[in-house]
Design a protein around this motif. Structure first.
Motif, PDB file in Angstrom:
ATOM      1  N   UNK A   1       6.172 -29.099  15.244  1.00 59.16           N
ATOM      2  CA  UNK A   1       6.338 -30.552  15.179  1.00 59.16           C
ATOM      3  C   UNK A   1       5.265 -31.218  14.335  1.00 59.16           C
ATOM      4  N   UNK A   2       4.116 -30.569  14.218  1.00 59.78           N
ATOM      5  CA  UNK A   2       3.021 -31.129  13.418  1.00 59.78           C
ATOM      6  C   UNK A   2       3.083 -30.693  11.961  1.00 59.78           C
ATOM      7  N   UNK A   3       4.108 -29.924  11.612  1.00 56.97           N
ATOM      8  CA  UNK A   3       4.242 -29.466  10.237  1.00 56.97           C
ATOM      9  C   UNK A   3       3.454 -28.213   9.916  1.00 56.97           C
ATOM     10  N   UNK A   4       2.933 -27.537  10.937  1.00 57.44           N
ATOM     11  CA  UNK A   4       2.158 -26.314  10.737  1.00 57.44           C
ATOM     12  C   UNK A   4       3.103 -25.116  10.648  1.00 57.44           C
ATOM     13  N   UNK A   5       2.800 -24.197   9.740  1.00 58.53           N
ATOM     14  CA  UNK A   5       3.618 -22.991   9.610  1.00 58.53           C
ATOM     15  C   UNK A   5       3.391 -22.103  10.829  1.00 58.53           C
ATOM     16  N   UNK A   6       4.479 -21.769  11.527  1.00 62.97           N
ATOM     17  CA  UNK A   6       4.346 -20.907  12.704  1.00 62.97           C
ATOM     18  C   UNK A   6       5.126 -19.604  12.562  1.00 62.97           C
ATOM     19  N   UNK A   7       6.001 -19.527  11.561  1.00 63.95           N
ATOM     20  CA  UNK A   7       6.760 -18.287  11.404  1.00 63.95           C
ATOM     21  C   UNK A   7       7.424 -18.194  10.050  1.00 63.95           C
ATOM     22  N   UNK A   8       7.552 -16.964   9.556  1.00 64.92           N
ATOM     23  CA  UNK A   8       8.223 -16.689   8.289  1.00 64.92           C
ATOM     24  C   UNK A   8       9.184 -15.530   8.486  1.00 64.92           C
ATOM     25  N   UNK A   9      10.303 -15.579   7.769  1.00 66.27           N
ATOM     26  CA  UNK A   9      11.281 -14.507   7.864  1.00 66.27           C
ATOM     27  C   UNK A   9      11.930 -14.311   6.499  1.00 66.27           C
ATOM     28  N   UNK A  10      12.112 -13.044   6.105  1.00 65.48           N
ATOM     29  CA  UNK A  10      12.672 -12.737   4.797  1.00 65.48           C
ATOM     30  C   UNK A  10      14.186 -12.589   4.897  1.00 65.48           C
ATOM     31  N   UNK A  11      14.911 -13.449   4.136  1.00 66.38           N
ATOM     32  CA  UNK A  11      16.370 -13.403   4.084  1.00 66.38           C
ATOM     33  C   UNK A  11      17.010 -13.255   5.476  1.00 66.38           C
ATOM     34  N   UNK A  12      16.754 -14.200   6.365  1.00 67.89           N
ATOM     35  CA  UNK A  12      17.261 -14.087   7.744  1.00 67.89           C
ATOM     36  C   UNK A  12      18.768 -14.305   7.831  1.00 67.89           C
ATOM     37  N   UNK A  13      19.395 -13.605   8.752  1.00 71.99           N
ATOM     38  CA  UNK A  13      20.827 -13.809   8.978  1.00 71.99           C
ATOM     39  C   UNK A  13      21.084 -15.139   9.681  1.00 71.99           C
ATOM     40  N   UNK A  14      20.148 -15.528  10.561  1.00 68.94           N
ATOM     41  CA  UNK A  14      20.247 -16.809  11.252  1.00 68.94           C
ATOM     42  C   UNK A  14      18.960 -17.598  11.009  1.00 68.94           C
ATOM     43  N   UNK A  15      18.901 -18.325   9.908  1.00 70.66           N
ATOM     44  CA  UNK A  15      17.668 -19.039   9.545  1.00 70.66           C
ATOM     45  C   UNK A  15      17.277 -20.077  10.593  1.00 70.66           C
ATOM     46  N   UNK A  16      15.978 -20.201  10.817  1.00 71.54           N
ATOM     47  CA  UNK A  16      15.476 -21.180  11.777  1.00 71.54           C
ATOM     48  C   UNK A  16      15.185 -22.524  11.124  1.00 71.54           C
ATOM     49  N   UNK A  17      15.324 -22.581   9.802  1.00 79.80           N
ATOM     50  CA  UNK A  17      15.152 -23.849   9.091  1.00 79.80           C
ATOM     51  C   UNK A  17      15.843 -23.749   7.744  1.00 79.80           C
ATOM     52  N   UNK A  18      15.830 -24.854   7.007  1.00 83.20           N
ATOM     53  CA  UNK A  18      16.374 -24.883   5.651  1.00 83.20           C
ATOM     54  C   UNK A  18      15.264 -24.800   4.610  1.00 83.20           C
ATOM     55  N   UNK A  19      14.042 -24.471   5.035  1.00 86.86           N
ATOM     56  CA  UNK A  19      12.892 -24.460   4.139  1.00 86.86           C
ATOM     57  C   UNK A  19      12.680 -23.073   3.556  1.00 86.86           C
ATOM     58  N   UNK A  20      12.979 -22.940   2.274  1.00 86.02           N
ATOM     59  CA  UNK A  20      12.811 -21.665   1.571  1.00 86.02           C
ATOM     60  C   UNK A  20      11.470 -21.621   0.866  1.00 86.02           C
ATOM     61  N   UNK A  21      10.923 -20.421   0.748  1.00 83.39           N
ATOM     62  CA  UNK A  21       9.675 -20.254   0.020  1.00 83.39           C
ATOM     63  C   UNK A  21       9.946 -20.263  -1.483  1.00 83.39           C
ATOM     64  N   UNK A  22       9.246 -21.142  -2.166  1.00 83.43           N
ATOM     65  CA  UNK A  22       9.273 -21.177  -3.631  1.00 83.43           C
ATOM     66  C   UNK A  22       8.407 -20.026  -4.132  1.00 83.43           C
ATOM     67  N   UNK A  23       8.730 -19.503  -5.304  1.00 79.79           N
ATOM     68  CA  UNK A  23       8.043 -18.325  -5.821  1.00 79.79           C
ATOM     69  C   UNK A  23       6.654 -18.575  -6.373  1.00 79.79           C
ATOM     70  N   UNK A  24       5.867 -19.414  -5.717  1.00 79.90           N
ATOM     71  CA  UNK A  24       4.470 -19.663  -6.079  1.00 79.90           C
ATOM     72  C   UNK A  24       3.647 -19.649  -4.794  1.00 79.90           C
ATOM     73  N   UNK A  25       2.624 -18.810  -4.761  1.00 77.32           N
ATOM     74  CA  UNK A  25       1.772 -18.682  -3.585  1.00 77.32           C
ATOM     75  C   UNK A  25       0.310 -18.746  -4.029  1.00 77.32           C
ATOM     76  N   UNK A  26      -0.555 -19.276  -3.169  1.00 80.80           N
ATOM     77  CA  UNK A  26      -1.991 -19.261  -3.437  1.00 80.80           C
ATOM     78  C   UNK A  26      -2.689 -18.554  -2.287  1.00 80.80           C
ATOM     79  N   UNK A  27      -3.630 -17.660  -2.636  1.00 78.25           N
ATOM     80  CA  UNK A  27      -4.283 -16.849  -1.624  1.00 78.25           C
ATOM     81  C   UNK A  27      -5.789 -16.794  -1.835  1.00 78.25           C
ATOM     82  N   UNK A  28      -6.492 -16.686  -0.728  1.00 79.77           N
ATOM     83  CA  UNK A  28      -7.893 -16.294  -0.745  1.00 79.77           C
ATOM     84  C   UNK A  28      -7.933 -14.766  -0.627  1.00 79.77           C
ATOM     85  N   UNK A  29      -9.108 -14.134  -0.743  1.00 82.51           N
ATOM     86  CA  UNK A  29      -9.177 -12.667  -0.601  1.00 82.51           C
ATOM     87  C   UNK A  29      -8.720 -12.154   0.761  1.00 82.51           C
ATOM     88  N   UNK A  30      -8.538 -13.050   1.740  1.00 86.08           N
ATOM     89  CA  UNK A  30      -8.080 -12.623   3.064  1.00 86.08           C
ATOM     90  C   UNK A  30      -6.731 -11.915   3.013  1.00 86.08           C
TER      91      UNK A  30
END
Length: 355
Positions: A148-177
């Motif tokens: 509800x606060x807009x925090x990412x709580x879960x990700x799923x690759x090509x789900x059969x029953x998606x939990x949202x309509x929010x798809x990952x765009x092909x751009x990611x930013x990462x720290x060394x973690x």
């Protein structure tokens, strides 16, 4: 900060074009999709770029070179097989070192670039930042679930029953973690190390993962429909320029770019459209949202909302639309009798023939 650009993969959804060409080099408005990504990375102030390459490595190297044409310094990282996005991070460890990095899928297209996103990441430095966009078919993408606060709580690759309509765009930013994450995960049922699993590992480990939902234009150019849509979007920004020759019997309307060495005779071109160098358009109609590459011939034909690659010809064809024509293709009318179709088609082609 560094950049990791993924330019491997077989491009099965763009066959037969990708039987003979890297999918990242299929042109949009007469410029390869990959080039737009490299330009966006350079505009964001990132100059050290690692490009992960596979079977089409030689073609990618020939097109990009050392990266100087884009204002970047390129290192090529061979990937023996397309084993997932997280696998690309794994094999790029020596190149990435302990630097933050942006990972950019080479066949993706983001209007407006990524400079603002990179600046925000540099300033705030979460462990990971993902881009999301609402799509009508989330089962075809990695999907994010937010609380509800807009925090990412879960990700799923090509789900059969998606939990949202929010798809990952092909751009990611990462720290060394993220390097610990990609070492910790196991291959998915597809036999790949999924980047969604790595980001989920970061979430489960209590690391800071942020998301930005974009309302601007994004496309994964992995199929013909999306390629044509991206072509349309880019051509919408085209500025009119006539460097080639146009005779008095021709009519050029709107935002049309005719490159030097192109020749237009007895034709009508309605923009936005682009005609490449050395191409001849004679006695023809070229409609909106059409990109014709260099050294083509369009004679006594009509074409609209299409992409034609280098060296191809259309002669005496009544109407072609919503089409992607590969390199050195010849399109001519079929004979009226006998009533049969003569076809030479690559694997996985799709053809519509009226009865």
């Amino acid at each position: 900060m560094k950049a990791l650009v993924l330019a491997g993969g077989s491009g099965t959804r763009l066959r037969p074009i990708t039987h003979t060409s890297a999918k990242q080099l299929v042109p949009v408005a007469n410029k390869p999709v990959l080039f737009y990504g490299l330009e966006a990375i350079a505009e964001a102030g990132v100059t050290e770029v690692g490009i992960v390459v596979g079977d089409t490595a030689a073609e990618i190297r020939a097109a990009v070179g050392d990266g100087s044409a884009f204002g970047v310094d390129v290192t090529y990282i061979p990937q023996a097989a397309p084993l997932g996005l997280a696998h690309a991070v794994l094999i790029a460890r020596d190149f990435l070192g302990d630097d933050d990095f942006v990972m950019y899928l080479g066949d993706n297209f983001v209007v407006g670039g990524i400079a603002d996103l990179v600046d925000a990441f540099r300033a705030e430095r979460p462990d990971a930042q993902i881009l999301l966009t609402r799509v009508p078919n989330p089962t075809a993408f990695g999907v994010a679930e937010l609380d509800a606060a807009g925090q990412v709580i879960g990700l799923e690759e090509k789900p059969r029953r998606p939990r949202s309509e929010l798809a990952l765009v092909g751009v990611y930013l990462f720290s060394p973690a993220v390097h610990e994450a990609v070492r910790a995960i196991e291959p998915s049922w597809r036999g790949e190390l999924e980047i969604t699993h790595a980001v989920q590992w970061l979430i489960d480990a209590g690391r800071e993962v942020r998301s930005t939902t974009i309302s601007g234009y994004w496309k994964d150019t992995g199929n013909v429909t999306d390629m044509l849509e991206v072509n349309r979007s880019v051509l919408e920004t085209l500025e009119r320029r006539i460097d080639g020759t146009v005779d008095d019997d021709s009519e050029i309307i709107g935002r049309v770019r005719i490159e030097a060495g192109a020749e237009v005779t007895g034709s009508r071109i309605l923009g936005p459209a682009v005609v490449g160098p050395g191409t001849v358009v004679a006695g023809s109609y070229v409609g909106p949202f059409t990109s014709i590459a260099g050294d083509c011939r369009i004679e006594d034909s009509e074409i609209e909302y299409s992409i034609v690659l280098r060296g191809s010809s259309l002669r005496g064809v009544g109407r072609v639309e919503a089409s992607l024509v590969g390199r050195d293709v010849e399109v001519t009318p079929a004979t009226r009798k006998p009533a049969a179709h003569r076809l030479v088609l690559g694997d996985h082609s799709k053809v519509r023939i009226s009865s």
